[in-house]
Design an enzyme around this catalytic site. Structure first.
Site, short mmCIF file in Angstrom:
data_model
loop_
_atom_site.label_atom_id
_atom_site.label_comp_id
_atom_site.label_asym_id
_atom_site.label_seq_id
_atom_site.Cartn_x
_atom_site.Cartn_y
_atom_site.Cartn_z
N GLU A 74 2.04 6.41 0.51
CA GLU A 74 1.17 5.57 0.22
C GLU A 74 0.21 5.35 1.31
O GLU A 74 0.39 5.09 2.34
CB GLU A 74 1.82 4.13 0.08
CG GLU A 74 1.07 3.22 -1.02
CD GLU A 74 0.07 2.38 -0.44
OE1 GLU A 74 -0.86 2.89 -0.16
OE2 GLU A 74 0.37 1.29 0.06
N GLY A 89 0.66 4.66 5.29
CA GLY A 89 -0.12 4.65 6.35
C GLY A 89 -1.43 5.45 6.13
O GLY A 89 -1.70 5.46 5.05
N SER A 90 -1.99 6.02 7.21
CA SER A 90 -3.30 6.86 6.81
C SER A 90 -3.00 8.09 6.23
O SER A 90 -2.00 8.85 6.39
CB SER A 90 -3.97 6.96 8.18
OG SER A 90 -3.19 8.19 8.93
N THR A 91 -4.10 8.49 5.49
CA THR A 91 -4.04 9.79 4.89
C THR A 91 -4.12 11.06 5.80
O THR A 91 -3.09 12.19 5.39
CB THR A 91 -5.34 9.99 3.98
OG1 THR A 91 -5.32 9.08 3.06
CG2 THR A 91 -5.12 11.43 3.41
N GLU A 92 -4.45 10.87 7.06
CA GLU A 92 -4.47 11.94 7.91
C GLU A 92 -2.73 12.13 8.39
O GLU A 92 -2.47 13.25 8.33
CB GLU A 92 -5.37 11.32 9.24
CG GLU A 92 -5.52 12.08 10.23
CD GLU A 92 -6.11 11.41 11.50
OE1 GLU A 92 -6.51 10.20 11.45
OE2 GLU A 92 -6.35 11.90 12.62
N CYS A 110 -5.02 -1.04 2.37
CA CYS A 110 -5.37 0.31 1.78
C CYS A 110 -5.96 0.32 0.35
O CYS A 110 -6.66 0.95 0.11
CB CYS A 110 -4.12 1.07 1.78
SG CYS A 110 -2.76 -0.02 1.07
N GLY A 152 -0.32 11.11 6.64
CA GLY A 152 0.38 11.66 5.45
C GLY A 152 0.24 13.11 5.31
O GLY A 152 1.42 13.71 5.12
N LYS A 191 11.27 2.74 10.69
CA LYS A 191 10.24 2.55 12.07
C LYS A 191 8.99 1.83 11.68
O LYS A 191 8.14 2.24 10.99
CB LYS A 191 9.72 3.86 12.55
CG LYS A 191 9.31 3.71 13.99
CD LYS A 191 8.30 4.93 14.40
CE LYS A 191 7.02 4.76 14.12
NZ LYS A 191 6.29 3.71 14.47
N GLU A 241 -12.88 5.47 4.80
CA GLU A 241 -12.04 4.08 4.64
C GLU A 241 -12.46 3.55 6.07
O GLU A 241 -12.02 3.96 7.37
CB GLU A 241 -10.49 4.36 4.36
CG GLU A 241 -9.77 3.12 4.72
CD GLU A 241 -8.30 3.39 4.30
OE1 GLU A 241 -7.71 4.33 4.89
OE2 GLU A 241 -7.39 2.55 3.41
#
Lengths: 481, 314
Positions: A257, A235-238, A291, A240, A183, A388
């Protein structure tokens, strides 16, 4: 006599856009079960690029089923060298269609044509070439002869390098014998759909690659689908973290990642002019939507004055504007929520007392833009030193000794990238051994190569992409423990 | 900013040069390669071509040079395209010492008083002669009417670490030039090899009083490579920002096409800045380049390539 650069606009005639793009399932373009479509916008103009299918649970079901069929009936049984041939074929078609892909990426993402033409698309081709070579050599990947593929892999990628992240995901997954449901990001689905065409053109067996477009809900369906053996996410740590939680009680494998707050460390003996270029490339490459961006400039206090003075002059030369202009250095911010986030954090920096400076630029009247921004007098306890920003905003922190530089560089929940600028090899090697970051660049920044593993420490991710290490997240050891 | 405070003792000279920031060769080459992707079209290209023509030091430095060859060269320097009077004249003509008086007289005779004659000097190209000979060489050229002196540095002295000798030679030649001639100092970067050396030699020449720093004699390859030009432009920029003294840059050798020349102008614009986009501060040492610039100029005006016989051979 003044010598200025006249507009030099890349022609878009090579790109034949459809009004609507469907899902790519089982080798065919398939309308969404829910009949819904969403717009993708050109961030430089606000115009609609095209409409894309909104993926639902039914669409995901269908795609996973197609991937499973392809895995069981074709891909798993195919000799590895044959798999490799498909990857070589895809790589060559990408090269042949490189100009079209570069134009499409620039229109859908907002990044300058110079970067899509010279960085993104060549790297995409090289990732497929590199992994094509691995397909029949997996016994040298580190697991001996005792390895197997996972089956159907679910992959979710971000909007900052749409086609490049697709290649980082799909090339290793196919080389290692998995099939894929991918996606792309909601704001940048175009090049993924062109890639679907390339899969057809390469006569890749139906169902080996499936692409479902949609938003976060579509992604959630994919992550939670019981037919998926492994999830790969960039994508974002959130997000993830949410993915890790939601598959915590399943046996799905996971590679992530995520975000970063990379330290770009300038020691007193650095090659200053090249370091300034490295700082620019570290934070203004791809509008800072990177990133692994060098978003924290750590500069030794005794050279900080000279470095900042040169940096400001160099920032004033950055050419911001129409991403299709071949001389543009800084393009548009990809989407409105991201621009709002950049502005919020910039305001936080000003409110917290850091010194704010922007290069003087004329921003275009339509579209989403952010001038190159520099903060000096930033300290560890400022939000702009910790969070970030994911935009063209650089936070400068000074240090006194090499030890202090390392301490500050590592004082972050992230650990994706770092840069070390010094003329002294021993200092560089010492710093590299102390820095907690997945990638450390020496006298350069933001250089990528498929042979080099990429990934993060701490909250920046799990697993590696690229190189031999990047194969392992797609292979499981078949030795029973 | 940088400290530029040289008393010319050998040790202080050496420590000053050794303390200059180092150059990362990979980074410099990458920057030059990025700048080479600039796309210069239409109006910009037209302006760039005329600017480049006005910056050419039209050069002949051959053992076979004769009065006839020199007269032909200076005629072309004044009227690069005889059918197009709006083409600017070149920046200067550059010849050997003994051809200066012929070049000067012919230029004066045909109305080219505004075109300076540059003489290569100090035992060009190798620089291997006694100081007395180098001084005499320079005095002769100025007496014959040269208003620009392109001297070579003693690369052997530089490479052996005797910066003081190189410095003193430049100072001595500069004294002879005085108000009568501009001094261009040729570093011969192809023999200095490293970009660190290019930076050091640039500062050494500027500190000793050079009006211009020039990459190469044209007799050694590689000559004006993009990273070399970039490092020299950084040097004049930083020297100017520190001391307010604007030193010119002259790449020479290997710049043969319009594309090469426009790249040089892009380097200038994005490194030293617009102040250097001026024949008083940037020259391109060349011979074949001029005709390519003229052919491209015709192409922009007429829409088609005219071919070699529509420009004059010399």
């Amino acid at each position: 006599m003044v010598f200025e650069y006249a507009p030099s606009i890349e022609s878009t005639t090579i790109l034949k856009l459809a009004n609507r793009y469907q899902h790519f399932i089982g080798g065919k373009m398939v309308a969404p079960a829910g009949g819904k479509y969403f717009d993708s916008l050109n961030p430089a103009t606000g115009e609609v690029v095209a409409q894309f299918a909104q993926g639902s649970k039914k669409d995901v079901d269908k795609a996973v089923q197609a991937a499973q069929n392809a895995y069981d009936k074709i891909w798993k049984k195919m000799p590895a060298a044959e798999r490799g041939k498909y990857l070589f074929r895809i790589a060559r078609i990408i090269q042949e269609r490189s100009r079209e892909l570069a134009v499409a990426e620039t229109i859908d993402n907002g990044k300058p044509i110079r970067e899509t033409r010279d960085v993104d698309v060549p790297l995409v081709a090289s990732h497929f070439f590199y992994h094509a070579g691995w397909a029949d050599k997996l016994q040298y990947a580190g697991l001996g002869d005792k390895y197997s593929s996972y089956g159907v892999v679910g992959q979710i990628i971000p909007w900052n390098f749409p086609l490049l992240m697709l290649s980082w995901k799909i090339a290793p997954a196919l080389a290692t014998g998995n099939t894929v449901v991918l996606k792309p990001a909601e704001t940048t689905p175009l090049t993924a759909m062109l890639f679907a065409e390339i899969c057809q053109q390469a006569e890749l067996p139906a169902g080996v690659v499936n692409i479902i477009t949609g938003d976060g809900e579509t992604g959630k369906e994919l992550v939670n689908h019981p037919g998926i053996a492994k999830i790969a996410f960039t994508g974002s740590t959130e997000v993830g973290r949410i993915i890790a939680q939601s598959i915590g009680n399943t046996d799905k494998a996971l590679s992530l990642e995520l975000g970063g707050k990379g330290a770009n460390i300038i020691f007193e003996d650095a090659p200053i002019d090249e370091a300034v270029e490295g700082i620019i490339n570290g934070i203004f490459f791809n509008q800072g939507h990177v990133c692994c961006a060098g978003s924290r400039l750590l500069v030794q206090e005794n050279v900080a004055g000279e470095v900042i003075e040169k940096l400001k002059k160099r920032m004033s030369l950055i050419r911001l504007g129409n991403p299709l202009d071949k001389n543009t250095d800084l393009g548009a911010i990809n989407n409105a929520p991201q621009l709002a986030k950049i502005k919020e954090l910039t305001q936080a920096g000003i409110d917290e007392g850091a010194e704010f400076w922007q290069a003087e630029v004329n921003l275009p009247t339509t579209g989403l833009w952010c001038p190159p921004t520099l903060f000096t007098g930033v300290w560890q306890s400022h939000r702009i030193a910790r969070e970030e920003i994911f935009g063209p905003v650089l936070s400068t922190i000074t240090f006194r000794t090499p030890e202090e530089a390392i301490e500050k560089a590592n004082n972050t929940p992230y650990g994706l990238s770092a840069g070390v600028w010094s003329d002294k090899g021993s200092r560089t090697l010492w710093a590299a051994s102390k820095l907690k970051a997945g990638v450390i660049w020496s006298n350069t920044f933001n250089k990528f190569d498929p042979t080099s593993p990429f990934g993060g420490y701490k909250e920046s991710g799990w697993g590696r992409e690229g190189g031999r290490h990047g194969l392992l997240p797609y292979l499981k050891s078949s030795v029973k423990g | 900013m940088m400290r530029i405070n040289i008393d010319s003792t050998p040790s202080s000279l050496k420590s000053f040069l050794n303390e200059l920031p180092k150059v990362d060769q990979v980074g410099a080459a990458a920057r030059a390669a990025m700048l080479a992707t600039r796309s210069i079209k239409n109006d910009s290209k037209k302006k760039a071509i005329d600017l480049a023509i006005s910056m050419v030091d039209l050069t002949t430095l051959e053992g076979s040079d004769t009065p006839g060859k020199i007269k032909s060269l200076v005629t072309k320097a004044l009227h690069p395209d005889p059918s197009n009077p709006d083409v600017p004249h070149v920046g200067a003509v550059c010849v050997y010492n003994d051809m200066v008086s012929i070049a000067r007289a012919e230029l004066d005779r045909i109305g080219g008083q505004s075109i300076p004659v540059a003489a290569v000097s100090t035992a060009f190209p190798s620089g291997r002669a006694s100081m007395a000979v180098k001084i005499q060489d320079t005095q002769d050229a100025i007496a014959a009417g040269a208003s620009e002196i392109d001297m070579v540095i003693d690369r052997g002295a530089f490479l052996s670490g005797d910066y003081k000798l190189v410095f003193d030679e430049i100072v001595a030649i500069k004294d002879i030039c005085g108000q009568k001639a501009h001094l261009k100092v040729i570093l011969e970067t192809g023999e200095l090899v490293t970009l660190d050396n290019v930076r050091k030699a640039s500062y050494l020449a500027m500190a000793a009083g050079a009006d211009f720093i020039r990459t190469s004699t044209g007799k050694i390859s590689p000559a004006a490579t993009p990273p070399v030009v970039l490092v020299m432009l950084e040097a004049v920029r930083d020297f100017y920002n520190t001391l307010g003294i604007q030193v010119g840059v002259k790449p020479a050798g290997g710049i043969r096409t319009t594309k090469d020349a426009i790249r040089q102008l892009v380097f200038v614009k994005e490194t030293a800045g617009d102040l250097w986009l001026d024949p008083r501060f940037f020259r391109i040492g060349a011979s074949a380049l001029l005709n390519d610039l003229l052919m491209q100029r015709m192409k922009l005006q007429t829409g088609y390539y005219a071919g070699r016989n529509y420009v004059t051979i010399d």
